[in-house]
Design a protein around this motif. Structure first.
Motif, PDB file in Angstrom:
ATOM      1  N   UNK A   1      -8.757   2.787  -0.718  1.00  0.00           N
ATOM      2  CA  UNK A   1      -8.964   3.483  -1.964  1.00  0.00           C
ATOM      3  C   UNK A   1      -7.786   4.407  -2.271  1.00  0.00           C
ATOM      4  N   UNK A   2      -7.252   5.052  -1.230  1.00  0.00           N
ATOM      5  CA  UNK A   2      -6.123   5.960  -1.418  1.00  0.00           C
ATOM      6  C   UNK A   2      -4.897   5.215  -1.948  1.00  0.00           C
ATOM      7  N   UNK A   3      -4.669   3.998  -1.451  1.00  0.00           N
ATOM      8  CA  UNK A   3      -3.527   3.204  -1.908  1.00  0.00           C
ATOM      9  C   UNK A   3      -3.631   2.908  -3.394  1.00  0.00           C
ATOM     10  N   UNK A   4      -4.819   2.599  -3.870  1.00  0.00           N
ATOM     11  CA  UNK A   4      -5.011   2.312  -5.293  1.00  0.00           C
ATOM     12  C   UNK A   4      -4.671   3.538  -6.118  1.00  0.00           C
ATOM     13  N   UNK A   5      -5.113   4.713  -5.668  1.00  0.00           N
ATOM     14  CA  UNK A   5      -4.820   5.947  -6.398  1.00  0.00           C
ATOM     15  C   UNK A   5      -3.321   6.196  -6.443  1.00  0.00           C
ATOM     16  N   UNK A   6      -2.621   5.945  -5.349  1.00  0.00           N
ATOM     17  CA  UNK A   6      -1.174   6.133  -5.314  1.00  0.00           C
ATOM     18  C   UNK A   6      -0.483   5.170  -6.270  1.00  0.00           C
ATOM     19  N   UNK A   7      -0.948   3.916  -6.308  1.00  0.00           N
ATOM     20  CA  UNK A   7      -0.339   2.926  -7.195  1.00  0.00           C
ATOM     21  C   UNK A   7      -0.475   3.309  -8.659  1.00  0.00           C
ATOM     22  N   UNK A   8      -1.517   4.009  -8.997  1.00  0.00           N
ATOM     23  CA  UNK A   8      -1.751   4.403 -10.386  1.00  0.00           C
ATOM     24  C   UNK A   8      -1.022   5.678 -10.764  1.00  0.00           C
ATOM     25  N   UNK A   9      -0.492   6.379  -9.800  1.00  0.00           N
ATOM     26  CA  UNK A   9       0.184   7.645 -10.057  1.00  0.00           C
ATOM     27  C   UNK A   9       1.666   7.484  -9.739  1.00  0.00           C
ATOM     28  N   UNK A  10       2.496   7.239 -10.776  1.00  0.00           N
ATOM     29  CA  UNK A  10       3.931   7.026 -10.518  1.00  0.00           C
ATOM     30  C   UNK A  10       4.600   8.201  -9.812  1.00  0.00           C
ATOM     31  N   UNK A  11       4.171   9.426 -10.097  1.00  0.00           N
ATOM     32  CA  UNK A  11       4.777  10.594  -9.435  1.00  0.00           C
ATOM     33  C   UNK A  11       4.483  10.576  -7.944  1.00  0.00           C
ATOM     34  N   UNK A  12       3.253  10.216  -7.569  1.00  0.00           N
ATOM     35  CA  UNK A  12       2.905  10.142  -6.153  1.00  0.00           C
ATOM     36  C   UNK A  12       3.687   9.029  -5.478  1.00  0.00           C
ATOM     37  N   UNK A  13       3.839   7.896  -6.153  1.00  0.00           N
ATOM     38  CA  UNK A  13       4.597   6.782  -5.601  1.00  0.00           C
ATOM     39  C   UNK A  13       6.049   7.177  -5.386  1.00  0.00           C
ATOM     40  N   UNK A  14       6.646   7.852  -6.354  1.00  0.00           N
ATOM     41  CA  UNK A  14       8.034   8.304  -6.225  1.00  0.00           C
ATOM     42  C   UNK A  14       8.165   9.305  -5.078  1.00  0.00           C
ATOM     43  N   UNK A  15       7.196  10.181  -4.947  1.00  0.00           N
ATOM     44  CA  UNK A  15       7.221  11.177  -3.875  1.00  0.00           C
ATOM     45  C   UNK A  15       7.119  10.499  -2.512  1.00  0.00           C
ATOM     46  N   UNK A  16       6.239   9.516  -2.393  1.00  0.00           N
ATOM     47  CA  UNK A  16       6.101   8.789  -1.125  1.00  0.00           C
ATOM     48  C   UNK A  16       7.378   8.026  -0.777  1.00  0.00           C
ATOM     49  N   UNK A  17       8.007   7.418  -1.757  1.00  0.00           N
ATOM     50  CA  UNK A  17       9.261   6.692  -1.513  1.00  0.00           C
ATOM     51  C   UNK A  17      10.336   7.659  -1.043  1.00  0.00           C
ATOM     52  N   UNK A  18      10.405   8.812  -1.675  1.00  0.00           N
ATOM     53  CA  UNK A  18      11.390   9.822  -1.290  1.00  0.00           C
ATOM     54  C   UNK A  18      11.111  10.311   0.124  1.00  0.00           C
ATOM     55  N   UNK A  19       9.851  10.547   0.444  1.00  0.00           N
ATOM     56  CA  UNK A  19       9.482  11.004   1.788  1.00  0.00           C
ATOM     57  C   UNK A  19       9.866   9.954   2.831  1.00  0.00           C
ATOM     58  N   UNK A  20       9.656   8.692   2.497  1.00  0.00           N
ATOM     59  CA  UNK A  20      10.014   7.618   3.425  1.00  0.00           C
ATOM     60  C   UNK A  20      11.526   7.594   3.658  1.00  0.00           C
ATOM     61  N   UNK A  21      12.308   7.785   2.597  1.00  0.00           N
ATOM     62  CA  UNK A  21      13.764   7.851   2.732  1.00  0.00           C
ATOM     63  C   UNK A  21      14.151   9.002   3.652  1.00  0.00           C
ATOM     64  N   UNK A  22      13.572  10.177   3.423  1.00  0.00           N
ATOM     65  CA  UNK A  22      13.928  11.337   4.230  1.00  0.00           C
ATOM     66  C   UNK A  22      13.489  11.172   5.681  1.00  0.00           C
ATOM     67  N   UNK A  23      12.363  10.501   5.931  1.00  0.00           N
ATOM     68  CA  UNK A  23      11.964  10.223   7.320  1.00  0.00           C
ATOM     69  C   UNK A  23      13.000   9.317   7.987  1.00  0.00           C
ATOM     70  N   UNK A  24      13.514   8.358   7.236  1.00  0.00           N
ATOM     71  CA  UNK A  24      14.537   7.466   7.786  1.00  0.00           C
ATOM     72  C   UNK A  24      15.829   8.201   8.106  1.00  0.00           C
ATOM     73  N   UNK A  25      16.124   9.211   7.331  1.00  0.00           N
ATOM     74  CA  UNK A  25      17.346   9.989   7.539  1.00  0.00           C
ATOM     75  C   UNK A  25      17.152  11.142   8.520  1.00  0.00           C
TER      76      UNK A  25
END
Length: 125
Positions: A1-25
């Protein structure tokens, strides 16, 4: 259910992508490799020599950086040359250095993100 909510919220999706980048770095070895590759394409043994990391460590981190699209590889005879996949990554690292020049004192004092887990006092930061 949480994944669906994230998919519908572009700001949350962008934030998660950014967080993933920073974890990689966030890994010092990966940052050392990226810093070294800012000089230009290198083969694994050249990266090992310039970073003082072990060959298996460099290879594992290069695989991670490659899988995440931060590094690309080019076959050069029997060697594989690795390079930063975009000049924007080198720019980003330079910008991070410039930001650190401004906020370094706060970063050094920050008890939330330590490189050495042994330094964290019992009960957390």
């Amino acid at each position: 259910m949480e994944q669906i909510a994230t998919d519908r919220n572009p700001a949350a999706t962008a934030t998660e992508r950014r967080a993933k980048l920073f974890r990689g770095l966030a890994d010092p070895s990966r940052l050392a490799i990226l810093d070294t590759l800012r000089e230009g394409p290198l083969v694994v043994h050249e990266i090992v020599g310039r970073t003082a990391l072990t060959q298996p460590n460099v290879s594992n981190h290069l695989r991670c950086l490659s899988d995440c699209g931060l590094v690309t590889s080019i076959r050069d005879g029997r060697f594989v040359r690795y390079q930063i996949s975009s000049l924007r990554i080198a720019d980003f690292l330079r910008d991070a250095d410039a930001l650190l020049d401004i906020v370094a004192e706060g970063i050094e004092a920050c008890r939330n993100y330590r490189l050495d887990e042994d330094e964290i006092p019992p009960g957390g930061p």
